[in-house]
Design an enzyme around this catalytic site. Structure first.
Site, PDB file in Angstrom:
ATOM      1  N   GLY A  11       0.841  -0.922   0.036  1.00  0.00           N
ATOM      2  CA  GLY A  11      -0.164   0.049   0.076  1.00  0.00           C
ATOM      3  C   GLY A  11       0.777   1.318   0.014  1.00  0.00           C
ATOM      4  O   GLY A  11       0.749   2.118   0.616  1.00  0.00           O
ATOM      5  N   GLN A  13       3.566   4.020  -2.751  1.00  0.00           N
ATOM      6  CA  GLN A  13       3.080   4.856  -3.472  1.00  0.00           C
ATOM      7  C   GLN A  13       2.459   4.313  -4.787  1.00  0.00           C
ATOM      8  O   GLN A  13       1.530   4.807  -5.093  1.00  0.00           O
ATOM      9  CB  GLN A  13       4.789   5.402  -4.121  1.00  0.00           C
ATOM     10  CG  GLN A  13       5.418   6.157  -3.270  1.00  0.00           C
ATOM     11  CD  GLN A  13       4.992   7.695  -2.894  1.00  0.00           C
ATOM     12  OE1 GLN A  13       3.504   7.801  -2.473  1.00  0.00           O
ATOM     13  NE2 GLN A  13       5.628   8.512  -3.055  1.00  0.00           N
ATOM     14  N   GLY A  15       0.923   1.297  -4.842  1.00  0.00           N
ATOM     15  CA  GLY A  15      -0.471   0.877  -4.259  1.00  0.00           C
ATOM     16  C   GLY A  15      -1.533   2.039  -4.237  1.00  0.00           C
ATOM     17  O   GLY A  15      -2.978   1.729  -4.642  1.00  0.00           O
ATOM     18  N   ASP A  34      -1.330  -4.462   3.489  1.00  0.00           N
ATOM     19  CA  ASP A  34       0.090  -3.977   4.006  1.00  0.00           C
ATOM     20  C   ASP A  34       0.465  -4.534   5.076  1.00  0.00           C
ATOM     21  O   ASP A  34      -0.389  -4.681   5.887  1.00  0.00           O
ATOM     22  CB  ASP A  34       0.301  -2.473   3.650  1.00  0.00           C
ATOM     23  CG  ASP A  34       1.661  -2.029   3.630  1.00  0.00           C
ATOM     24  OD1 ASP A  34       2.018  -1.570   2.366  1.00  0.00           O
ATOM     25  OD2 ASP A  34       2.603  -2.227   4.315  1.00  0.00           O
ATOM     26  N   ILE A 119       4.711  -6.178  -9.899  1.00  0.00           N
ATOM     27  CA  ILE A 119       5.329  -4.920 -10.136  1.00  0.00           C
ATOM     28  C   ILE A 119       6.715  -4.886  -9.342  1.00  0.00           C
ATOM     29  O   ILE A 119       7.674  -4.053  -9.663  1.00  0.00           O
ATOM     30  CB  ILE A 119       4.593  -3.822  -9.838  1.00  0.00           C
ATOM     31  CG1 ILE A 119       3.247  -3.739 -10.583  1.00  0.00           C
ATOM     32  CG2 ILE A 119       5.318  -2.505 -10.323  1.00  0.00           C
ATOM     33  CD1 ILE A 119       2.181  -2.661 -10.290  1.00  0.00           C
ATOM     34  N   SER A 120       6.956  -5.380  -8.145  1.00  0.00           N
ATOM     35  CA  SER A 120       8.100  -5.239  -7.161  1.00  0.00           C
ATOM     36  C   SER A 120       9.470  -5.706  -7.858  1.00  0.00           C
ATOM     37  O   SER A 120       9.174  -6.500  -8.931  1.00  0.00           O
ATOM     38  CB  SER A 120       8.088  -6.307  -6.144  1.00  0.00           C
ATOM     39  OG  SER A 120       6.598  -6.044  -5.581  1.00  0.00           O
ATOM     40  N   ARG A 152       7.529   4.417 -22.352  1.00  0.00           N
ATOM     41  CA  ARG A 152       8.444   5.498 -22.052  1.00  0.00           C
ATOM     42  C   ARG A 152       9.362   5.744 -23.340  1.00  0.00           C
ATOM     43  O   ARG A 152       9.576   6.887 -23.560  1.00  0.00           O
ATOM     44  CB  ARG A 152       9.801   5.072 -21.001  1.00  0.00           C
ATOM     45  CG  ARG A 152       8.866   5.204 -19.540  1.00  0.00           C
ATOM     46  CD  ARG A 152      10.195   4.545 -18.634  1.00  0.00           C
ATOM     47  NE  ARG A 152       9.873   5.021 -17.341  1.00  0.00           N
ATOM     48  CZ  ARG A 152      10.097   4.238 -16.113  1.00  0.00           C
ATOM     49  NH1 ARG A 152      10.581   3.198 -16.253  1.00  0.00           N
ATOM     50  NH2 ARG A 152       9.684   4.649 -14.871  1.00  0.00           N
ATOM     51  N   HIS A 176      13.472  -6.467 -17.517  1.00  0.00           N
ATOM     52  CA  HIS A 176      13.312  -4.846 -16.745  1.00  0.00           C
ATOM     53  C   HIS A 176      14.448  -4.502 -16.140  1.00  0.00           C
ATOM     54  O   HIS A 176      14.411  -4.318 -14.713  1.00  0.00           O
ATOM     55  CB  HIS A 176      12.145  -4.976 -15.887  1.00  0.00           C
ATOM     56  CG  HIS A 176      11.458  -3.749 -15.542  1.00  0.00           C
ATOM     57  ND1 HIS A 176      11.100  -2.596 -16.453  1.00  0.00           N
ATOM     58  CD2 HIS A 176      10.879  -3.269 -14.331  1.00  0.00           C
ATOM     59  CE1 HIS A 176      10.828  -1.642 -16.104  1.00  0.00           C
ATOM     60  NE2 HIS A 176      10.607  -1.930 -14.612  1.00  0.00           N
TER      61      HIS A 176
HETATM   62  N1  APR Z   1       3.872  -7.433   2.497  1.00  0.00           N
HETATM   63  C1  APR Z   1       3.231  -6.583   1.900  1.00  0.00           C
HETATM   64  N2  APR Z   1       3.533  -5.428   1.942  1.00  0.00           N
HETATM   65  C2  APR Z   1       4.980  -5.105   2.355  1.00  0.00           C
HETATM   66  C3  APR Z   1       5.750  -6.058   2.751  1.00  0.00           C
HETATM   67  C4  APR Z   1       4.977  -7.237   2.621  1.00  0.00           C
HETATM   68  N3  APR Z   1       5.919  -8.439   3.662  1.00  0.00           N
HETATM   69  N4  APR Z   1       6.910  -5.379   3.050  1.00  0.00           N
HETATM   70  C5  APR Z   1       6.816  -4.276   2.730  1.00  0.00           C
HETATM   71  N5  APR Z   1       5.659  -4.030   2.233  1.00  0.00           N
HETATM   72  C6  APR Z   1       5.033  -2.548   1.692  1.00  0.00           C
HETATM   73  C7  APR Z   1       5.477  -1.594   2.584  1.00  0.00           C
HETATM   74  O1  APR Z   1       4.993  -1.231   3.747  1.00  0.00           O
HETATM   75  C8  APR Z   1       5.194  -0.294   1.503  1.00  0.00           C
HETATM   76  O2  APR Z   1       4.032   0.159   1.832  1.00  0.00           O
HETATM   77  O3  APR Z   1       5.202  -2.395   0.458  1.00  0.00           O
HETATM   78  C9  APR Z   1       5.159  -1.011   0.126  1.00  0.00           C
HETATM   79  C10 APR Z   1       6.090  -0.529  -0.723  1.00  0.00           C
HETATM   80  O4  APR Z   1       5.530   0.842  -1.102  1.00  0.00           O
HETATM   81  P1  APR Z   1       6.715   1.902  -1.353  1.00  0.00           P
HETATM   82  O5  APR Z   1       7.921   1.780  -0.533  1.00  0.00           O
HETATM   83  O6  APR Z   1       5.995   3.392  -1.442  1.00  0.00           O
HETATM   84  O7  APR Z   1       7.085   1.437  -3.116  1.00  0.00           O
HETATM   85  P2  APR Z   1       6.544   1.702  -4.396  1.00  0.00           P
HETATM   86  O8  APR Z   1       7.079   3.109  -5.013  1.00  0.00           O
HETATM   87  O9  APR Z   1       5.059   1.473  -4.251  1.00  0.00           O
HETATM   88  O10 APR Z   1       7.351   0.645  -5.082  1.00  0.00           O
HETATM   89  C11 APR Z   1       6.932  -0.863  -4.788  1.00  0.00           C
HETATM   90  O11 APR Z   1       7.397  -1.539  -7.082  1.00  0.00           O
HETATM   91  O12 APR Z   1       8.371  -0.628  -8.752  1.00  0.00           O
HETATM   92  C12 APR Z   1       8.773  -1.429  -7.917  1.00  0.00           C
HETATM   93  O13 APR Z   1      10.927  -1.112  -7.106  1.00  0.00           O
HETATM   94  C13 APR Z   1       9.783  -0.643  -7.116  1.00  0.00           C
HETATM   95  O14 APR Z   1      10.156  -2.818  -5.514  1.00  0.00           O
HETATM   96  C14 APR Z   1       9.544  -1.363  -5.587  1.00  0.00           C
HETATM   97  C15 APR Z   1       8.065  -1.580  -5.469  1.00  0.00           C
END
Ligand code: APR
Length: 321
Positions: A11, A13, A15, A34, A119-120, A152, A176
């Site tokens: 949840g 950015q 999300g 989350d 997406i991660s 892009r 990627h």
């Molecule tokens: N289960 C669920 N959520 C989790 C876990 C977990 N075990 N561990 C971390 N998170 C949550 C964090 O709490 C956070 O809210 O994942 C979220 C990630 O959000 P951001 O840090 O804002 O990252 P974001 O920009 O959304 O990117 C997420 O996508 O593009 C890729 O490289 C980027 O790996 C990154 C992912």
């Protein structure tokens, strides 16, 4: 007909933007999971309270319990840490692999019939890990990479030529990461080759090639360019929009041909790895990987990109992740 249910794992950015887009497009009800207490509840409450103003009727809720994702049609995973300036996507491997393993268990147990879009990062490795840890069939596990990379590339071409990006077709294949492969030969503006338009613009073949090369290199480094500017995280609007395009293809059984991180079983000479390739997306997820003939240079670049993915997957195994 009951509404579709879409689970978002993570949840942060991306999300948040995913939730907003799903609500605005009324694709289905959202359950955002989350591990951080109260975060998904707070974020979804904020978005839900804009329903009157934006005019959407879907339910948008947050949870810290995997049980609540039961019955989801689609699961979109962004759990994990994003990059900071100076980091490559591969630097996220160890942290995000551990997170992805726990996510795979939660999804397997609670939403075993869902179609999963990851997406991660590092993307190709995370998709592989999810597939192995969940045991889901390969057509139901895919990653978002090529839609964004192609978008892009298309943007840079549109800006260079001064035409609407809607008329650009530009495909990016491969992993990627920094080795991704923008396919220059088939980039076109409503069918007209981009290279011809560049040559006409500059009246100089060498200059046209130089400009195209710069756009290719910018595409490969585009994620890092955003990270460098943001300083505290990575791109989130465009990855979310790209994953939503894939989710819509599945929800509406659109049979879209999109560059997708899909499992290869011999296509493009690759067996047993997830890499970005053109694929048909529909109600059954990745319904078909679409092959086409690459020239020698393109195949070499793709092989190089596949080798980078293989190395990451091997690193993961070596580290026991
Ligand atoms: N289960 C669920 N959520 C989790 C876990 C977990 N075990 N561990 C971390 N998170 C949550 C964090 O709490 C956070 O809210 O994942 C979220 C990630 O959000 P951001 O840090 O804002 O990252 P974001 O920009 O959304 O990117 C997420 O996508 O593009 C890729 O490289 C980027 O790996 C990154 C992912």
């Amino acid at each position: 007909m009951s509404r579709k249910k879409i689970a978002l794992i993570g949840g942060g950015q991306i999300g948040g933007v995913l939730t907003q887009l799903i609500a605005q497009k009324q694709l289905g009800d959202v359950i955002m999971f989350d591990v951080v207490e109260d975060l998904p509840q707070g974020k979804t409450l904020d978005i839900a309270e804009a329903a009157k103003v934006n005019g959407y009727d879907v339910n948008v809720t947050g949870t810290n319990s995997y049980k609540d994702i039961a019955g989801s049609d689609i699961v979109i995973i962004t759990a994990g840490i994003p990059r900071k300036p100076g980091m490559s996507r591969d630097d996220l491997l160890v942290t995000n692999a551990k997170i992805m393993k726990s996510v795979a268990e939660g999804v397997k147990e609670n939403a075993p019939d869902a179609i999963v879009i990851i997406i991660s990062n590092p993307l190709d490795a995370m998709v592989t890990l999810f597939k192995e840890a969940s045991g889901f069939p390969v057509n139901r596990v895919m990653g978002q990479d090529g839609v964004l990379d192609s978008s892009r590339f298309a943007s840079f071409i549109a800006w260079e030529l001064g035409v609407s990006v809607k008329d650009i077709n530009a495909l990016v294949l491969g992993g990627h990461g920094d080795t991704m492969v923008p396919i220059v030969r088939y980039a076109n503006v409503n069918g007209i080759p981009v290279m011809e338009l560049l040559e006409r613009k500059y009246n100089d073949k060498a200059k046209a090639e130089e400009v195209m090369n710069a756009m290719v290199e910018r595409t490969k480094a585009a994620g890092g360019e955003v990270v460098k500017l943001l300083k505290t995280g990575s791109a989130f609007y465009s990855p979310a929009a790209s994953a939503i395009q894939m989710a819509e293809a599945v929800l509406y059984d659109e049979k879209r041909l999109l560059s997708t991180c899909a499992y290869l079983d011999g296509e493009f000479g690759v067996k047993g790895y997830y890499v970005g390739v053109p694929a048909i997306l529909g109600a059954n997820g990745v319904e078909k990987v679409v092959e086409f003939t690459l020239n020698e240079e393109e195949q070499t670049l793709l092989n190089n990109s596949v080798n980078a993915v293989k190395k990451l997957v091997e690193d993961m195994k070596r580290l026991g992740l």
